[in-house]
Enzyme design. Sequence first.
Site, mmCIF file in Angstrom:
data_model
loop_
_atom_site.group_PDB
_atom_site.id
_atom_site.type_symbol
_atom_site.label_atom_id
_atom_site.label_comp_id
_atom_site.label_asym_id
_atom_site.label_seq_id
_atom_site.Cartn_x
_atom_site.Cartn_y
_atom_site.Cartn_z
ATOM 1 N N HIS A 1 20.069 32.620 63.130
ATOM 2 C CA HIS A 1 21.557 32.847 63.323
ATOM 3 C C HIS A 1 22.154 33.101 61.837
ATOM 4 C CE1 HIS A 1 25.851 32.673 65.413
ATOM 5 N NE2 HIS A 1 25.836 32.598 64.177
ATOM 6 N N HIS B 1 24.469 36.231 60.278
ATOM 7 C CA HIS B 1 25.125 37.941 60.228
ATOM 8 C C HIS B 1 24.736 38.456 58.949
ATOM 9 C CE1 HIS B 1 27.825 36.936 63.853
ATOM 10 N NE2 HIS B 1 27.563 35.712 63.421
ATOM 11 N N HIS C 1 27.777 33.933 71.370
ATOM 12 C CA HIS C 1 28.544 33.018 70.758
ATOM 13 C C HIS C 1 29.235 32.299 71.492
ATOM 14 C CE1 HIS C 1 27.231 35.173 66.993
ATOM 15 N NE2 HIS C 1 27.947 34.268 66.239
ATOM 16 N N GLU D 1 32.535 27.310 69.606
ATOM 17 C CA GLU D 1 32.570 27.161 68.259
ATOM 18 C C GLU D 1 34.063 27.302 68.334
ATOM 19 O OE1 GLU D 1 32.150 29.763 64.098
ATOM 20 O OE2 GLU D 1 32.265 30.752 65.938
ATOM 21 N N ASP E 1 24.495 31.000 59.028
ATOM 22 C CA ASP E 1 25.885 31.943 59.982
ATOM 23 C C ASP E 1 26.179 32.825 58.852
ATOM 24 O OD1 ASP E 1 27.457 32.595 61.617
ATOM 25 O OD2 ASP E 1 28.959 30.852 61.399
ATOM 26 N N ASP E 2 27.118 32.557 58.024
ATOM 27 C CA ASP E 2 27.362 33.779 56.991
ATOM 28 C C ASP E 2 27.641 32.823 55.594
ATOM 29 O OD1 ASP E 2 28.673 35.867 58.764
ATOM 30 O OD2 ASP E 2 29.586 34.035 59.498
#
Length: 322
Positions: A11, A13, A189, A192, A270-271
């Site tokens: 995961h 992006h 997703h 969250e 994630d980011d």
Amino acid sequence: MTAHIKKAELHCHVEGATPPALALAQARKYGADTSAFIRDGIYVWQDFTSFVRSYDATAMLFRTAEDYALLAETYLTEIAAAGAIYSELIVSPDQGDAAGIGADAYIAGLAAGAERAREKTGIECRFIIVGIRHFGPERVEKAALYAARRAHPLVTGFNLAGEERMGRVADFARAFDIARDAGLGITIHAGELSGAFSVRDALDHVRPQRISHGVRAIEDADLVRRLAGEGVVLEVCPGSNVALSVFPDFSAHPLRALHEAGVRVTLNSDDPPFFHTSLSREYEVAASLMGFEEADLAAMTRTAIEAAFVDDATRKALLDRL
């Protein structure tokens, strides 16, 4: 402590993996102003909405296939140096259109960068096409149809991201049916920004193999038991969850409780630069602040590879590397 542990990530992006230094170099290349979202060499934002604005502004600094090749190569080489042997990058054909190069050139550029990273480091990579929830069901179905085309052999999965509090999971069920019928791996997703109900809706309407985040399932004991019983894999991103105030700190994060309940969990970034983390740091936090043993972390890597959207030969080769 965890540098020697082999790692795998399901995961991340791709635009959200842009190191600030690379973003600034791209801004110089195109004469773009980054003062609204990069200050003192770090990304700035206040909440999920402003994070998305910073993310989108960063994404627009990449305007050619070669720009995207550089981004993929930079990130994959970085995590390979930290012990990663596998990565799945979440990629958006909508971004290729927004950049003006089209989805095919966007994917081709990312694939070229992934291949350069693999040649240098041995890291394997696959792409997860994502539909953007706040763009609405029709746009998400368009992304699913693009994914179903299998425009590149590295495209192996489909996801739904964006503003989780908009729309119902059921609104996007057709998009997932399209992707599933094309043989793509399915993740979504959920759990969250929205609560346990969103995880339950995802299980009921999408039937995913994995859930991106899913951590708020902890609010419903029956749902946790269901996740464990069905073997659904959670792509857990502790650093992201704390940065976005889903949980106040790592001591409050449910990764350990989910793990102890028998839920299959993995570690992801994630980011990463937006949330001041990295794949390496996620493993370190799990060890130093959450009390996971080395064997637990190695097992999470194995779980990630077992749940990866790859062919059986690639999976066996990756497992052999553990």
